[in-house]
Design a protein around this motif. Sequence first.
Motif, PDB file in Angstrom:
ATOM      1  N   GLY A 179       6.735 -10.649   9.436  1.00  0.00           N
ATOM      2  CA  GLY A 179       8.052  -9.854  10.207  1.00  0.00           C
ATOM      3  C   GLY A 179       9.059 -10.054   8.953  1.00  0.00           C
ATOM      4  N   VAL A 180       8.548  -9.805   7.730  1.00  0.00           N
ATOM      5  CA  VAL A 180       9.769  -9.685   6.600  1.00  0.00           C
ATOM      6  C   VAL A 180      10.022  -8.113   6.507  1.00  0.00           C
ATOM      7  CG1 VAL A 180      10.481 -10.160   4.309  1.00  0.00           C
ATOM      8  CG2 VAL A 180       8.916 -11.798   5.575  1.00  0.00           C
ATOM      9  N   PRO A 181      11.201  -7.520   6.841  1.00  0.00           N
ATOM     10  CA  PRO A 181      11.593  -6.223   6.722  1.00  0.00           C
ATOM     11  C   PRO A 181      11.378  -5.852   5.120  1.00  0.00           C
ATOM     12  CG  PRO A 181      13.347  -7.231   7.933  1.00  0.00           C
ATOM     13  CD  PRO A 181      12.378  -8.496   7.234  1.00  0.00           C
ATOM     14  N   HIS A 182      10.610  -4.848   4.779  1.00  0.00           N
ATOM     15  CA  HIS A 182      10.372  -4.470   3.330  1.00  0.00           C
ATOM     16  C   HIS A 182      10.223  -2.983   3.402  1.00  0.00           C
ATOM     17  CE1 HIS A 182       6.384  -5.288   4.718  1.00  0.00           C
ATOM     18  NE2 HIS A 182       6.029  -4.574   3.841  1.00  0.00           N
ATOM     19  N   ALA A 183       9.956  -2.327   2.403  1.00  0.00           N
ATOM     20  CA  ALA A 183       9.292  -1.115   2.191  1.00  0.00           C
ATOM     21  C   ALA A 183       8.681  -1.117   0.780  1.00  0.00           C
ATOM     22  CB  ALA A 183      10.704   0.181   2.121  1.00  0.00           C
ATOM     23  N   TYR A 184       7.674  -0.226   0.696  1.00  0.00           N
ATOM     24  CA  TYR A 184       6.829  -0.264  -0.633  1.00  0.00           C
ATOM     25  C   TYR A 184       6.704   1.290  -0.838  1.00  0.00           C
ATOM     26  CZ  TYR A 184       2.915  -0.696  -3.731  1.00  0.00           C
ATOM     27  OH  TYR A 184       2.107  -0.796  -4.747  1.00  0.00           O
ATOM     28  N   LEU A 185       7.387   1.655  -2.033  1.00  0.00           N
ATOM     29  CA  LEU A 185       7.328   3.100  -2.274  1.00  0.00           C
ATOM     30  C   LEU A 185       6.498   3.204  -3.458  1.00  0.00           C
ATOM     31  CD1 LEU A 185      11.068   4.515  -1.608  1.00  0.00           C
ATOM     32  CD2 LEU A 185       8.989   4.227  -0.081  1.00  0.00           C
ATOM     33  N   THR A 186       5.529   4.285  -3.499  1.00  0.00           N
ATOM     34  CA  THR A 186       4.799   4.359  -4.666  1.00  0.00           C
ATOM     35  C   THR A 186       4.761   5.899  -5.162  1.00  0.00           C
ATOM     36  OG1 THR A 186       2.899   4.958  -3.514  1.00  0.00           O
ATOM     37  CG2 THR A 186       3.132   2.579  -4.061  1.00  0.00           C
ATOM     38  N   PHE A 187       4.562   6.113  -6.524  1.00  0.00           N
ATOM     39  CA  PHE A 187       4.846   7.398  -7.144  1.00  0.00           C
ATOM     40  C   PHE A 187       3.873   7.661  -8.227  1.00  0.00           C
ATOM     41  CE2 PHE A 187       9.054   4.963  -6.194  1.00  0.00           C
ATOM     42  CZ  PHE A 187       9.396   6.349  -5.574  1.00  0.00           C
ATOM     43  N   ALA A 188       3.030   8.826  -7.637  1.00  0.00           N
ATOM     44  CA  ALA A 188       1.897   9.156  -8.529  1.00  0.00           C
ATOM     45  C   ALA A 188       2.434   9.851  -9.953  1.00  0.00           C
ATOM     46  CB  ALA A 188       1.084  10.248  -7.711  1.00  0.00           C
ATOM     47  N   GLY A 189       1.681   9.652 -11.013  1.00  0.00           N
ATOM     48  CA  GLY A 189       2.110  10.312 -12.021  1.00  0.00           C
ATOM     49  C   GLY A 189       3.271   9.462 -12.858  1.00  0.00           C
ATOM     50  N   GLU A 190       3.807   8.401 -12.314  1.00  0.00           N
ATOM     51  CA  GLU A 190       4.785   7.697 -13.054  1.00  0.00           C
ATOM     52  C   GLU A 190       4.308   6.476 -13.378  1.00  0.00           C
ATOM     53  OE1 GLU A 190       7.707   8.399 -13.760  1.00  0.00           O
ATOM     54  OE2 GLU A 190       8.915   9.353 -12.272  1.00  0.00           O
ATOM     55  N   GLY A 191       4.338   5.863 -14.845  1.00  0.00           N
ATOM     56  CA  GLY A 191       4.148   4.804 -15.379  1.00  0.00           C
ATOM     57  C   GLY A 191       5.205   3.578 -15.131  1.00  0.00           C
ATOM     58  N   HIS A 192       5.168   2.865 -16.401  1.00  0.00           N
ATOM     59  CA  HIS A 192       6.390   1.782 -16.201  1.00  0.00           C
ATOM     60  C   HIS A 192       7.562   2.242 -16.598  1.00  0.00           C
ATOM     61  CE1 HIS A 192       6.625  -2.443 -16.288  1.00  0.00           C
ATOM     62  NE2 HIS A 192       7.252  -2.658 -17.430  1.00  0.00           N
ATOM     63  N   GLY A 193       8.407   2.247 -15.884  1.00  0.00           N
ATOM     64  CA  GLY A 193       9.789   2.926 -15.765  1.00  0.00           C
ATOM     65  C   GLY A 193       9.412   4.205 -15.337  1.00  0.00           C
TER      66      GLY A 193
END
Length: 650
Positions: A600-614
């Motif tokens: 029940g911890v409110p959160h969001a996880y956004l991922t980005f294809a083509g992006e590396g570290h930064g």
Amino acid sequence: MLTAPYGTWPSPVDAPLAAAHDGQPEWVEFVGDEVWWTEPRPAEGGRRALVRRTAHGTQESVLPAPWNVRNRVVEYGGRPWTGAMDDGRPLIVFTHFADQRLYRYEPGGEPRPLTPLSPVGAGLRWADPHLDPARGEVWCVLEEFTGNAPGDVRRVLAAVPLDGSAAEDRSAVRELTDGRHRFVTGPRVSPDGRRAAWLAWDHPRMPWEGTELRVGEIGVDGIPHTVHTVAGGPGEAIAQAEWSADGSLLYTSDRSGWWNLYRDGTPLCPREEEFAGPLWKPGLRWFAPLDNGLIAVVHGRGSTVLGILDTESGEVVDAAGPWTEFAPTLAAHGSRVVAVGAGPRTAHEVVELDTVTGRARPVGARHRDVVDPAYYPTPRTRTFTGPGGREVHAHIHPPHHPDRTAPDGETPPYVIWAHGGPTSRAPLVLDLSVAYFTSRGIGVAEVNYGGSTGYGRAYRERLRGQWGVVDVEDCAAVARALAEEGTADPARLAIRGGSAGGWTTAASLATTDVYACGTIAYPVLDLTTWGPGETHDFESRYLESLIGPPAEVPARYAERSPLTHADRLTVPFLLLQGLDDVICPPAQCERLLARIRGRGVPHAYLTFAGEGHGFRRAETMVRALEAEMSLYAQVFGLDAPGVPRLELHP
């Protein structure tokens, strides 16, 4: 002035504007009388463009998209290009990010490959090149993968023929060293062509912990012989070495506790300030010798400025101008010096200093106020008191708007920014990502916690064995102090960071009760797996200094990990991750999400294809910045007009 609650002020500094001006020029160099450099193109897929300032004073991009002047050596990349005049025309050698090959380029023609592709592992990579037209070669660092694992890699100095004969033939590349050291920087050849100098180090040390300055005599076969160490060692970090015009060997060493400049072992300007910094990328330059014996230096305690060192008197005369921070990239040609400088109200720009007249002026990537500077924050550098009375340095950016003020008695929300590294430092420069928040009424505090560079070796070694403790405590000390003095609302404090800053953010949310929410970007979360096999070779043994040798303190790796304390993570958070990140791979985030699932911890996880570290792409940075603002708006109860709502899931 109109009255409106903090965090609700309208601002022209929107996310697309901040994204369009993210990044800075790098890798400046003279090609003949011309100044060349690389600069970011967020709107063009995040590529790095090669730019020149012609003799007529015009600025032009040299290579069109999709050419991307960048490499992946040690994954962070090293100096990706070099140039010289050849028969009156510029001759450029650069690395292209897409295939990591070296290319030869002459304006008016097409780039021609100089090195082959490799079918093994992550391939062949090249960095920190130095042209030797007389030999018909470019000398550089070769990073060669021998298998598919991150640690299946060797690094040597290599000579690549300029005639293209190695473009399909790996055997045509001459290796100049034997590979006995795990890491090397590019060679610097003495003015008479008889000696070469470079830096080397080995696991488990990082280059700011201990490096060796190696020197060899170049034989008739074009290979350094009788190679020996002239300075450095396990407890002494040499950050840069160059030859002066008279053949003296110049280098920066922290043997005194501060990175100072030496000539053949003699200190030139002994001071309790830094004349160098952490060598995160091969080819960084904090000093450049001039032909007349003077030396251009980037130096300071905390902030860094550009100066000219008189080696006879030991005096330094600093350049005048609005620039209070200079990056570790500079070059000298005749009486001219070129560097990259910025200030609290000036973004990074290419600066040229005439050492005869003393005049400094911007000549490239010139700062332009894309919005009324009245929307910029007015920051202050402050020193706070941490646990045990230790000093903690920070830059405080209060909320600021030209025609909005908060209701009487309201204190603003604040976000603590933890920089990456962690062996790094947050410079005090104009950053539209900071202005994005401050112009809306949210304060920002950038904390240079113990372990940061710029304050001497003792300060940066506070983090030795204490990562996840000192950084967390120092950030909390600043947040609590701001709340106690009435600068910040104690109920509306957040923390954010990327990479090592993501670690500090996650550890802070899981082990303290200071923050109401946080933004965690491409983080380290699980120390028990982050190391050999799961991250890149360069940092694969970094934890031995940050945490301790695993054979001696195995339990500490689990005890410190935010993943272990996921059950204590109760406040809302945003997790941002590039799917191509090989330094902090998505698996780190996925393990944390598995631990909190169903809690029940409110959160969001956004991922980005083509992006590396930064993040480098404009669309990624816009999405990330707006999502972060939406998180704060929801948690702090703010009305944020024009910001897309981030869906938080339990």
